[in-house]
Design an enzyme around this catalytic site. Structure first.
Site, PDB file in Angstrom:
ATOM      1  N   ALA A  69       0.869  -1.208  -0.057  1.00 12.52           N
ATOM      2  CA  ALA A  69       0.142  -0.015   0.063  1.00 12.52           C
ATOM      3  C   ALA A  69       0.915   1.394   0.044  1.00 12.52           C
ATOM      4  CB  ALA A  69      -1.104   0.163   1.312  1.00 12.52           C
ATOM      5  N   THR A  70       2.173   1.302   0.565  1.00  9.39           N
ATOM      6  CA  THR A  70       2.850   2.473   0.586  1.00  9.39           C
ATOM      7  C   THR A  70       3.225   2.725  -0.945  1.00  9.39           C
ATOM      8  OG1 THR A  70       3.928   1.503   2.634  1.00  9.39           O
ATOM      9  CG2 THR A  70       5.237   3.255   1.124  1.00  9.39           C
ATOM     10  N   ASN A 149      -5.593   3.438  11.340  1.00  3.80           N
ATOM     11  CA  ASN A 149      -4.695   2.140  11.641  1.00  3.80           C
ATOM     12  C   ASN A 149      -4.307   2.122  13.188  1.00  3.80           C
ATOM     13  OD1 ASN A 149      -3.007   4.354  10.385  1.00  3.80           O
ATOM     14  ND2 ASN A 149      -1.400   3.043  11.531  1.00  3.80           N
ATOM     15  N   GLN A 179      -6.846  -0.271   5.963  1.00  5.73           N
ATOM     16  CA  GLN A 179      -7.600  -0.954   7.247  1.00  5.73           C
ATOM     17  C   GLN A 179      -9.067  -1.448   7.177  1.00  5.73           C
ATOM     18  OE1 GLN A 179      -5.679  -2.087   9.647  1.00  5.73           O
ATOM     19  NE2 GLN A 179      -3.870  -1.137   9.576  1.00  5.73           N
ATOM     20  N   GLY A 200      -2.069  -6.700   0.947  1.00  9.24           N
ATOM     21  CA  GLY A 200      -2.253  -8.139   1.291  1.00  9.24           C
ATOM     22  C   GLY A 200      -2.134  -8.455   2.880  1.00  9.24           C
ATOM     23  N   HIS A 201      -1.104  -8.011   3.336  1.00 11.38           N
ATOM     24  CA  HIS A 201      -0.562  -8.619   4.602  1.00 11.38           C
ATOM     25  C   HIS A 201      -1.211  -8.402   5.923  1.00 11.38           C
ATOM     26  CE1 HIS A 201       2.127  -5.224   6.334  1.00 11.38           C
ATOM     27  NE2 HIS A 201       1.685  -4.708   5.194  1.00 11.38           N
ATOM     28  N   THR A 237       7.397  -7.292 -13.341  1.00 14.75           N
ATOM     29  CA  THR A 237       6.577  -8.416 -13.312  1.00 14.75           C
ATOM     30  C   THR A 237       5.629  -8.597 -12.270  1.00 14.75           C
ATOM     31  OG1 THR A 237       8.588  -9.594 -14.223  1.00 14.75           O
ATOM     32  CG2 THR A 237       6.829 -10.905 -13.619  1.00 14.75           C
ATOM     33  N   CYS A 324       2.843   6.038  19.968  1.00 15.24           N
ATOM     34  CA  CYS A 324       3.510   6.409  21.157  1.00 15.24           C
ATOM     35  C   CYS A 324       4.955   5.947  21.026  1.00 15.24           C
ATOM     36  CB  CYS A 324       2.852   5.470  22.156  1.00 15.24           C
ATOM     37  SG  CYS A 324       3.804   5.273  23.712  1.00 15.24           S
TER      38      CYS A 324
HETATM   39  N1  PLP Z   1      -1.703   2.619   5.357  1.00 16.94           N
HETATM   40  C1  PLP Z   1      -2.197   2.359   6.470  1.00 16.94           C
HETATM   41  C2  PLP Z   1      -3.525   2.958   7.103  1.00 16.94           C
HETATM   42  C3  PLP Z   1      -1.624   1.242   7.145  1.00 16.94           C
HETATM   43  O1  PLP Z   1      -1.891   0.698   8.334  1.00 16.94           O
HETATM   44  C4  PLP Z   1      -0.450   0.711   6.530  1.00 16.94           C
HETATM   45  C5  PLP Z   1       0.185  -0.373   7.262  1.00 16.94           C
HETATM   46  O2  PLP Z   1       0.321  -0.258   8.375  1.00 16.94           O
HETATM   47  C6  PLP Z   1       0.114   1.161   5.171  1.00 16.94           C
HETATM   48  C7  PLP Z   1      -0.742   2.345   4.553  1.00 16.94           C
HETATM   49  C8  PLP Z   1       1.348   0.627   4.550  1.00 16.94           C
HETATM   50  O3  PLP Z   1       0.854  -0.624   4.028  1.00 16.94           O
HETATM   51  P1  PLP Z   1       2.064  -1.636   3.507  1.00 16.94           P
HETATM   52  O4  PLP Z   1       2.896  -2.234   4.366  1.00 16.94           O
HETATM   53  O5  PLP Z   1       1.336  -2.227   2.414  1.00 16.94           O
HETATM   54  O6  PLP Z   1       2.849  -0.631   2.682  1.00 16.94           O
END
Ligand code: PLP
Length: 379
Positions: A69-70, A149, A179, A200-201, A237, A324
């Site tokens: 997602a990053t 998150n 989330q 995915g994770h 790929t 924190c």
């Molecule tokens: N965005 C949110 C709200 C998240 O909680 C996280 C991971 O903790 C991310 C983005 C980043 O996801 P990824 O680890 O797939 O890059």
């Protein structure tokens, strides 16, 4: 072992693991190759995209497979700013975003983009009024997370989109859905957003695979250059076994979501007993409009970090998240809480694998630890 750190990362479910192995060991051709093995791998990718698109209610060709997602967030934010810079140079996000959005915004700011960071209230929600006041002629993008998150606070995405599009329907709305994906029902079309990032994770698929929905017609400049993979939107790929197992994990959730939601809700309720049974415990965020999968509590006169380590010794895993750290700075400062409250916070990230019995055991151990730690404090 009790694992309450699922918002950070989760165990791969059996269904996704089997799929990962099957595709990785049997259909291991390059999906971009022209051979039969290549075509078989391409079929796996197509089938996986079909499952994800059907579930998320978007078109198949609106979906781009990424590594996480990053990457998806970077791709949308940076790609949109680059592509639409002639239309405007102002974007809006909010202060409690994950660093996967906030750091991108900061970097864009360093590169000369004007960024507005909306405030959140003590429940973790933005003010629609402030959003309305922040929209300008040169605004091109609004990026707001779906579910926080750290606390599970749910943002009013429908209302946000409605206000943004009312002001100017060309302003794009992106949602970091990490989330909410595979946890809440998400209807991309109905939300009327332009971008949605997921990974995915957090939903029992492997690390290293995620996705980005880009609404038909929206142009996002590519981040990565190379071959013409995924219609030139993301070179490289595709992680075939990764996306196959991501689709499987998502499909498994879809089939059982009612049962999982109830189960996770019961575990959360059991953890909330801490509020009744222990003095000086408060909920961070809110309970009225939050995800069942997250609970964030602060313990008066206790450092969350110390509690985390004490529990970790007992093989009970929670986190203090990014909310924190030793200086008491971090995400929860955006909620306007005191330093003590922030330092005393602990995050529980729930999954369907958690049980009410585990919650009970955790509550018992926390009560003992908190009792001891507070006694120490008094001396
Ligand atoms: N965005 C949110 C709200 C998240 O909680 C996280 C991971 O903790 C991310 C983005 C980043 O996801 P990824 O680890 O797939 O890059």
């Amino acid at each position: 072992m009790i694992y309450f750190d699922n918002a950070a990362s989760s165990k791969i479910c059996d269904e996704a693991m089997e799929e990962f192995q099957r595709v990785g060991q049997v259909v291991y051709g390059n999906p971009h190759a022209k051979s039969k093995m290549g075509m078989m791998a391409e079929e796996e990718v197509k089938r996986s995209i079909e499952i994800l698109a059907r579930g998320l209610k978007c078109n198949e060709d609106e979906l781009v497979i990424t590594s996480c997602a990053t990457e998806s967030n970077n791709m949308f934010l940076r790609g949109v700013v680059k592509r639409y810079k002639r239309k405007g140079n102002h974007i809006i996000t909010q202060k409690s975003e994950h660093s996967a959005v906030k750091s991108v915004a900061k970097q864009l700011e360093n590169e000369g983009v004007e960024v507005t960071y909306l405030d959140v209230d003590e429940k973790g929600v933005i003010s629609i009024q402030q959003l309305k006041e922040s929209l300008k002629e040169n605004t091109i993008l609004v990026s707001i997370m779906h579910v926080n998150n750290e606390t599970g606070a749910i943002m009013p995405i429908e209302e946000i989109v409605s206000e943004v599009k009312k002001y100017n329907k060309e302003i794009l709305v992106h949602v970091d859905g990490v989330q909410s994906f595979g946890k809440l029902d998400v209807n991309f079309r109905k939300l009327n957003i332009d971008g949605y990032s997921f990974t995915g994770h957090k939903i029992h698929a492997p690390k290293g695979v995620g996705g980005l929905i880009i609404k038909d017609g929206v142009k996002v400049e590519s981040l990565i250059y190379g071959g013409n993979h995924q219609n030139g939107r993301r070179a490289g790929t595709v992680n075939v076994s990764g996306v196959a197992s991501l689709a499987k994990a998502f499909e498994t959730w879809e089939k059982n979501k009612d049962e999982y939601t109830v189960k996770v809700g019961e575990v959360k309720k059991e953890l909330l007993k801490l509020l009744d049974e222990l003095d000086g415990v408060v909920v961070n965020g809110n309970l009225e409009n939050s995800s069942n999968y997250l609970l964030n509590l602060s313990f008066e006169h206790i450092r969350g970090e110390v509690l985390l380590h004490g529990l970790s010794e007992l093989e009970i895993y929670v986190s203090t998240g990014t909310s924190c750290n030793s200086t008491g700075t971090g995400m929860l400062t955006t909620y306007g809480y005191s330093k003590e409250r922030i330092l005393g916070s602990v995050r529980f990230g729930l999954s369907r694998y958690n049980t009410v019995e585990e919650a009970r055991e955790t509550v018992e151990e926390i009560k003992k630890l908190v009792g001891t730690l507070r006694k120490f404090k008094k001396r």
